[in-house]
Design an enzyme around this catalytic site. Structure first.
Site, PDB file in Angstrom:
ATOM      1  CG  ASP A 178      -2.092   0.981   1.076  1.00  0.00           C
ATOM      2  OD1 ASP A 178      -2.705   1.337   2.103  1.00  0.00           O
ATOM      3  OD2 ASP A 178      -2.354   1.417  -0.071  1.00  0.00           O
ATOM      4  CE  LYS A 214      -2.774   4.975   0.806  1.00  0.00           C
ATOM      5  NZ  LYS A 214      -4.219   4.780   0.704  1.00  0.00           N
ATOM      6  CG  ASN A 243       0.162   4.504   3.644  1.00  0.00           C
ATOM      7  OD1 ASN A 243      -0.496   5.097   4.491  1.00  0.00           O
ATOM      8  ND2 ASN A 243      -0.340   3.515   2.919  1.00  0.00           N
ATOM      9  CG  ASP A 275      -1.656   2.171   7.113  1.00  0.00           C
ATOM     10  OD1 ASP A 275      -2.610   2.881   6.755  1.00  0.00           O
ATOM     11  OD2 ASP A 275      -1.787   1.011   7.552  1.00  0.00           O
ATOM     12  CB  THR A 308      -4.834   3.736  -2.886  1.00  0.00           C
ATOM     13  OG1 THR A 308      -4.820   3.550  -1.475  1.00  0.00           O
ATOM     14  CG2 THR A 308      -5.633   4.955  -3.267  1.00  0.00           C
TER      15      THR A 308
END
Ligand SMILES: Cc1ccnnc1
Length: 291
Positions: A137, A139, A142, A157, A176
């Site tokens: 994840d 991005k 994060n 995260d 995402t």
């Protein structure tokens, strides 16, 4: 792994919200005895057959992954508490804000600064990948800045992170939309290479302020990803070096096995420390030995 059942408030003073994650809210936490500041991540436990809240096994996974990691570019976990309704992670406090906000304020970054940020992100990702952990994840939301002055970052995260053992097939989940790799969209096997695609998306955004595969809706975004439908718009990339574009192109590769690895990226000329600086560092090291 048993978590502390004693009341969190006995040891910590809980302060303002500083962020949120999957089924989680993050608050400042002051450790009473030491006066040190931490981040307390409150993760809602899933009750009964409900949909809300994180499954116990997913919380266990996030904790065991964080306990495994020890690197300056990865958020540190210090303690874990549990109540009937939630699990609370006591994490290192990072106060520089999200990389996402930093880019938004500046629209986009110069190549030197972007390359320095990406080098830091790659060092953090290398630590995960060397432990066979995929973040899944990655991005700008994060990626936290340790502080605004330096390009020092922390990956946060790990709610979707997974151990990639090679035996079991990890397909589920979704990160995402605009940051996920083609194998996530087409529900195929995920791997460490899945993170490398996301590094490419982050690099593209740092340099241009634009998101390479973002469409008008999720379906269009997914199609752009699986079709590798992106271009270096002259509007944003007119004075971007060929090296930077080559770095990104080596990550936007459909076949995960053909995609650049984190080590390939760390050795890419756009990232490797520029010669002169390295030479000075090496010479100064020699001078120190002589003295
Ligand atoms: C949002 C956040 C998470 C972890 N540490 N500091 C801040």
């Amino acid at each position: 792994i048993a978590f502390k059942r004693e009341p969190l408030e006995e040891s910590y003073e809980i302060g303002d919200d500083i962020g949120s994650g999957h089924f989680a809210v993050v608050r400042r936490a002051l450790h009473k005895k030491s006066g040190e500041a931490f981040a307390a991540k409150f993760i809602r436990k899933r009750r009964g057959g409900g949909r809300k809240g994180a499954k116990a096994e997913d919380i266990q996974r996030e904790v065991s992954i964080l306990r495994l990691l020890d690197h300056e570019n990865v958020i540190r976990l210090y303690d874990v508490y549990e109540t009937g309704i939630e699990v609370i992670l006591i994490l290192e406090l990072v106060t520089g804000g999200e990389l996402f906000d930093y880019i938004s304020e500046k629209d986009h970054l110069g190549e030197e600064e972007a390359s320095a940020f990406i080098a830091q992100i790659l060092r953090g990702v290398k630590h995960l990948h060397d432990h066979n952990i995929a973040h899944l994840d990655l991005k700008p939301e994060n990626i936290m800045l340790r502080n605004r002055s330096t390009q020092s970052i922390k990956l946060i995260d790990f709610g979707l992170a997974q151990r990639i053992q090679g035996k079991e097939d990890i397909r589920a989940l979704m990160g995402t939309a605009e940051f996920v790799a083609p194998e996530v969209v087409s529900y195929e096997t995920l791997s460490l290479a899945t993170d490398m695609w996301s590094v490419g998306v982050i690099t593209y955004i740092l340099l241009s302020g634009a998101s390479p595969f973002l469409g008008d809706n999720q379906q269009e975004t997914y199609h752009n990803i699986t079709a590798i439908n992106f271009q270096f718009d002259e509007e944003y990339f007119s004075n971007t070096s060929e090296l930077a574009k080559d770095f990104i192109e080596k990550l936007f590769v459909k076949m995960p096995k053909k995609r650049a690895t984190v080590d390939d990226c760390l050795n890419h000329p756009w990232i490797r420390p520029k010669e002169p600086l390295e030479l000075i560092k090496r010479q100064s090291a020699v001078i120190n030995i002589d003295n």
